[in-house]
Design an enzyme around this catalytic site. Structure first.
Site, short mmCIF file in Angstrom:
data_model
loop_
_atom_site.label_atom_id
_atom_site.label_comp_id
_atom_site.label_asym_id
_atom_site.label_seq_id
_atom_site.Cartn_x
_atom_site.Cartn_y
_atom_site.Cartn_z
N GLU A 179 63.89 -34.01 41.06
CA GLU A 179 64.05 -32.68 41.65
C GLU A 179 64.46 -31.61 40.64
O GLU A 179 65.56 -31.05 40.71
CB GLU A 179 65.07 -32.73 42.80
CG GLU A 179 64.69 -33.69 43.91
CD GLU A 179 65.71 -33.71 45.06
OE1 GLU A 179 66.73 -33.02 44.96
OE2 GLU A 179 65.45 -34.40 46.05
N GLU A 373 62.27 -40.15 48.31
CA GLU A 373 63.48 -39.94 49.12
C GLU A 373 63.09 -39.35 50.45
O GLU A 373 62.27 -38.43 50.53
CB GLU A 373 64.44 -38.93 48.47
CG GLU A 373 65.26 -39.44 47.33
CD GLU A 373 66.22 -38.37 46.79
OE1 GLU A 373 66.68 -37.50 47.57
OE2 GLU A 373 66.50 -38.41 45.59
O1 IFM Z 1 71.72 -36.67 47.74
C1 IFM Z 1 70.60 -35.94 47.39
C2 IFM Z 1 69.88 -36.57 46.23
O2 IFM Z 1 70.71 -36.73 45.14
C3 IFM Z 1 68.71 -35.72 45.82
N1 IFM Z 1 67.85 -35.41 46.93
C4 IFM Z 1 68.49 -34.92 48.14
C5 IFM Z 1 69.63 -35.83 48.54
C6 IFM Z 1 70.30 -35.30 49.83
O3 IFM Z 1 70.81 -34.02 49.61
#
Ligand code: IFM
Length: 467
Positions: A179, A373
């Protein structure tokens, strides 16, 4: 080990679905969020150590000093993963464990930890998927400008090569960055993440240096023989609030440029989009983009990781300041969430994930996609009998898996799904107040308990689908 999903509405139960053979089922975590052992075995300080110790930055002054103590409990955690039947585990490497000051001597004890973790995973038949950067930049590099300094991108490629040299014989999938939108815009734009800078020019400079870091690391990893290279983005599933309004459509296009195309276009097309460059030029002369950089960023990759949680709806709002995490976006307003939300106050809309995946497949064809994710924060804790009944998380993941399946049916080359997160952990500026885990962590005793969602997910993995 079964948990039944009971529908909360009077709707008929959704139909069963099966995922393609070989679909990868995993769960994800990140180093600073779970490891703890912040001062152990030669680890240097990261920007998150500094940020979390700065009063007022993180909820209730929480830090990652101990977190889930995964550094010491990794074997127990890997055993839980095996119990769930995970095929893959996505974790990140803490750069300050490997090179405590970012560029100097290599800390062998740091490498040893990831070596042990990798062997533990492989010993249980779980494929290790390594992310090289999930936000814990060595503080020494930040002291020299962090991601606003081009040298950080070069240092990242060196670090990537060092880690590959140690783990490359056993790790096949290498993700450069997690990200970069967050690293650049939350870190240097709104400042709600480390290092806590509020400066639109710094944010845009950081975005380019992160892209460059990815390109340079990809080149180094490829030369070293890495088999599968990826980057994980969190594209914004943005849409105009009123699709019939030209002004709202323009607002959505601007956000799409700043959130998505600024990363995706150089990566897959070898150049920044003209409208994004024009936008940047209205803020500053982008001297940080040098001839040849876009070619470096354009190095072929094998998989594109996608993190998705919630959609965004925007409208044109002349005079509105616009969010600081979208540099120069004055005149753009984000709608407040509508309908059901998670504990993060994030709107739940699985169909937006299908739209996002089909759009990526259409606009950037040829690269397989992976959900690296997806998940939801809910506060459910142990009931009297010790069980954790997190039905809302099950419903969230169930609906998003169906959205993935819809994307597959539409022809998207989606290879797998990693739940965020394996276990409750340090949720950045929210500290330990938000729980994303399928495994509950008692931060006092460090006891782990499988939530109902973990048991349910295990069943999903076993059947390769939803009943
Ligand atoms: O916890 C985070 C992760 O580190 C990166 N993506 C989003 C998740 C939730 O906010």
């Amino acid at each position: 080990m079964t948990a039944t999903v009971t529908s909360t509405s009077a709707q008929p139960a959704p139909a069963g679905i099966t995922f393609p053979e070989g679909f990868i089922w995993g769960a994800a975590t990140a180093s600073y969020q779970i490891e703890g052992a912040a001062r152990e075995d030669g680890r240097g300080p990261s920007i998150w150590d500094t940020f979390s110790r700065t009063p007022g930055r993180v909820f209730a002054g929480h830090t990652g000093d101990i977190a889930c103590d995964h550094y010491h409990r990794y074997a127990e955690d890997v055993a839980l993963m095996a119990e769930l039947g995970l095929a893959s585990y996505r974790f990140s490497i803490a750069w300050p464990r490997i090179r405590p000051d970012g560029t100097g001597p290599v800390n062998v004890r740091g490498l040893d930890f990831y070596d042990r973790l990798t062997d533990e995973l492989l010993g249980k038949g779980i494929d290790p998927v390594v992310t090289l950067y999930h936000w814990d930049l060595p503080q020494t590099l930040e002291d020299r400008g962090g991601w606003t300094n081009r040298e950080t991108a070069e240092a990242f490629a060196d670090y990537a090569e060092i880690v590959h040299r140690r783990l490359g014989d056993r790790v096949t999938t290498w993700t450069t960055l997690n990200e970069p939108w967050c690293s650049a815009y939350l870190g240097y734009g709104s400042g709600i993440h480390a290092p806590g800078v509020q400066d639109p020019v710094a944010a845009l400079t950081a975005a380019h240096h992160l892209n460059l870091a990815h390109g340079l690391a990809t080149r180094a990893l490829r030369a070293a023989g890495a088999k599968s290279i990826s980057i994980t983005l969190n594209p914004c599933a943005v849409a105009p609030l009123d699709p019939d309004s030209e002004a709202d459509r323009a607002a959505a296009h601007l956000i799409d440029g700043l959130a998505n195309r600024i990363f995706l276009d150089p990566l897959f097309k070898g150049h920044y989009p003209a409208d994004v460059l024009a936008h940047i030029a209205r803020i500053a002369d982008p001297v940080w983009i040098r001839d040849g950089d876009e070619t470096i960023i354009n190095a072929p990759i094998d998989v594109l990781g996608i993190n998705y949680y919630t959609p965004a709806y925007v409208s044109a709002a002349p005079g509105h300041p616009g969010p600081l995490d979208y540099p120069g976006s004055h005149g753009v307003k984000f709608r407040s969430p509508v309908g059901p939300v998670t504990d993060m106050n994030w709107q739940i809309e699985p169909a937006a994930l299908t739209r996002l995946l089909t759009r990526l497949h259409r606009d950037y064809p040829g690269v397989p996609l992976m959900i690296t994710e997806n998940g939801a924060a809910y506060p459910d804790g142990p009931a009297e009998n010790g069980e954790v009944h997190d039905l809302r998380r099950i419903e969230y993941v169930d609906s998003h898996l169906r959205a993935c399946h819809d994307a597959l049916a539409a022809g998207v080359d989606l290879r797998g799904y990693f739940a965020w997160s394996l276990m409750d952990n340090f949720e950045w500026a929210e500290g330990y107040a938000k729980r994303f885990g399928m495994v509950h962590v008692d931060y006092t005793t460090q006891q782990r308990v499988l939530k109902d969602s973990a048991k349910w997910y295990s069943e999903v993995i076993r059947r390769n689908g939803l009943g």
